[in-house]
Design an enzyme around this catalytic site. Sequence first.
Site, PDB file in Angstrom:
ATOM      1  N   HIS A   1      -6.023   1.614  -4.068  1.00  0.00           N
ATOM      2  CA  HIS A   1      -4.950   1.195  -2.971  1.00  0.00           C
ATOM      3  C   HIS A   1      -4.587  -0.410  -3.260  1.00  0.00           C
ATOM      4  CE1 HIS A   1      -8.460  -1.099  -0.674  1.00  0.00           C
ATOM      5  NE2 HIS A   1      -8.680  -0.597  -1.594  1.00  0.00           N
TER       6      HIS A   1
ATOM      7  N   CYS B   1       0.910  -1.173   0.115  1.00  0.00           N
ATOM      8  CA  CYS B   1       0.035   0.039   0.072  1.00  0.00           C
ATOM      9  C   CYS B   1       0.981   1.369  -0.037  1.00  0.00           C
ATOM     10  CB  CYS B   1      -0.997   0.064   1.184  1.00  0.00           C
ATOM     11  SG  CYS B   1      -0.004  -0.071   2.646  1.00  0.00           S
TER      12      CYS B   1
ATOM     13  N   HIS C   1      -2.633   1.100   6.869  1.00  0.00           N
ATOM     14  CA  HIS C   1      -2.939   0.954   5.158  1.00  0.00           C
ATOM     15  C   HIS C   1      -3.031   2.344   4.718  1.00  0.00           C
ATOM     16  CE1 HIS C   1      -4.194  -0.781   1.711  1.00  0.00           C
ATOM     17  NE2 HIS C   1      -5.332  -0.344   1.734  1.00  0.00           N
TER      18      HIS C   1
END
Length: 656
Positions: free
Chosen positions: A622, A555, A610
């Site tokens: 993402h 990520c 994240h």
Amino acid sequence: MGRSLYKSCKNSPSVSAPSRMRLSGSALRTLPLLMSAFLLHAVAASQSIPTSFSEPFETSGTVLRGLVIVADPAGYEPTISGEHASKQDTEALAAARSNFAVAALLRHHVTDAGGDFYLTRQDDRPATNSLEDYPAREMVVRRAQPHFVVTIAHTSSEREIVVPAVDSATSDPVSYALAQILAHHLAQAGFGAFDIRGGTVPLHESTGATALVLMLPLPPPPPAPDYRPRSTHTSKVARAIYSTCEEAWTGKLRDALETRRTRTFRSPRAETSSEAPPPEGVTTEVASLARNLWHGERPPASVEEARRLLDAYKKQTLTDTTIFYLDTQIEQTPRGWRVVARSNVRQIAECAVGILRTVGCSPLEATVEVLPNYASLGKAPFAVAVGVPALLWGAPEEGNDVQTQVLPGEPLWLLDRTPDSTFYLVQGADGYIGWLRSDSVALLDAERFDSLLEKRCAVLTAPWSDGSLALTPGTRLPLVDQHMHEPKAGRSLVKVQYFMHSSRGELLEKELPIPAELLSFPPQPSAGQRAVETALSLYGSPYVFGGRSANGIDCSGLVGVSYESAGLRLPRDARQQILVGRLVATPWHRDALQPGDILFFISETGRVVHTGLSLGGNRFIHSCPPSVRVNSFSPDDPLYSKTWIKAFAFARRPLP
């Protein structure tokens, strides 16, 4: 070329031990994979953001519990390097990377369904020494003790599955049955018919494991910058292999696989023990954190001990205590415990309560309050800083634990205020939370606040004064002309917007003429737009923890390489990236999101785990197992994700 490519898989990089992952879509836990450095150039800034996306195939549950497989993505060994590399070398490299991409996606499918998964190589570096490398791949198989091994080998044209030959006329029956299932699922995925033949399968020859080699054509390269056709090919192959695993493990082939494995690997693998179940209403993740923070065999004996425990939680777990606010009021009475937990993020307040429950503060009467306090602030808790630069305090009194300084014109997110309205609890543009005197706060409605966040601003680079007003360097000033990129030659003054209180306390918007040489101007087009275009070129790439390339990326790696292409180098990890840029969105207000704004998400314990990039509005891109994908915050969008809207913590805009 296809057969030589398969043989060259013996030359893939060595690993010292098998890599095992147990993943879920929300936990994002994998073993690190060392990836080669990757830098992607931005595509044309004028390119529009695509609107057609689909959710990747995902699995869940325990349908594969007990199954152990090893994926062996074939590598390659270049014959010539540098500018003289042959077309065959170029195709072999593309094939090796596709092999690894399929294996990386398959890893997520298998582990999310409860299976155990191992890889024989960890990245796409060229293989260099077959004599040293092959025993390492063999060692992965011996340590994993799998039910079967699948070697993935893209070739120039072959469509066949090779299974171990018992003799010139007979193939290994278990591997052959597995190959039949795989051929069926590949045909259903649109790859056509596959021949199944007996031959030499090196990892079967050396270990005795059930094994097969999948050889399939490499897809043609897609037209740049659209990578979706190749990602579709990769996901279809991974899904076909996963479907083979599921059908074999839940059907008649399971007993044969178990028998073969027991006969081949006589010493069973040790199973790990699990922790005690968490208290009712507390998640496993929160309970595990609580046990790590509290090492005593007894529960906290006093309010002071309970406070020390929650202080340890704030200091050791929260990614940044200046961005996340937690205030707890704890009481101990003859009838038990009482706690009020207040935070700007629900998960943090709930985690504090869960920690106390886990360590034995019982019975516990708990109240969770999520800020902003609408009862005190009203429906539009937004403001702009006015007047002179003002200090932000750790408590609602001047001189108590200074946090930072707020400059006039900065947007403020209101969280609470004192009963006498003397101080506001605010979160500033830099993310800091603290108490600000009310005479430095001018209230805004949501529309004016969003306009302030969205406007292009110039930044003052030197002190400026007109006699009645003095501004300091670093002050952001919205441009009156929102289309201005740089002032025209010979233009000495630029009009900017400035907020101030009138003598009656009303908010005024004043235009100030500032010398152009004292201002810096934002880039056009925005770096955020260029970053998004790079991120979209990686759509469909497998999620690989630690990865920064199209062959596997995590990520923060996606966010980092996307902004690298726009000229900005970000810190590597999400927990470091949270400090870059200015605050533009919170869980309770996301209306001003623009393409390229960096989104941050937290776990149940309040740790930033994240990150992704806004596409503007509700959609964002993402990298999340199994691949780089697009999701949405809007329940009306087919890409809506309840998981991510719950985990969203805030967003920052890295550049002006």
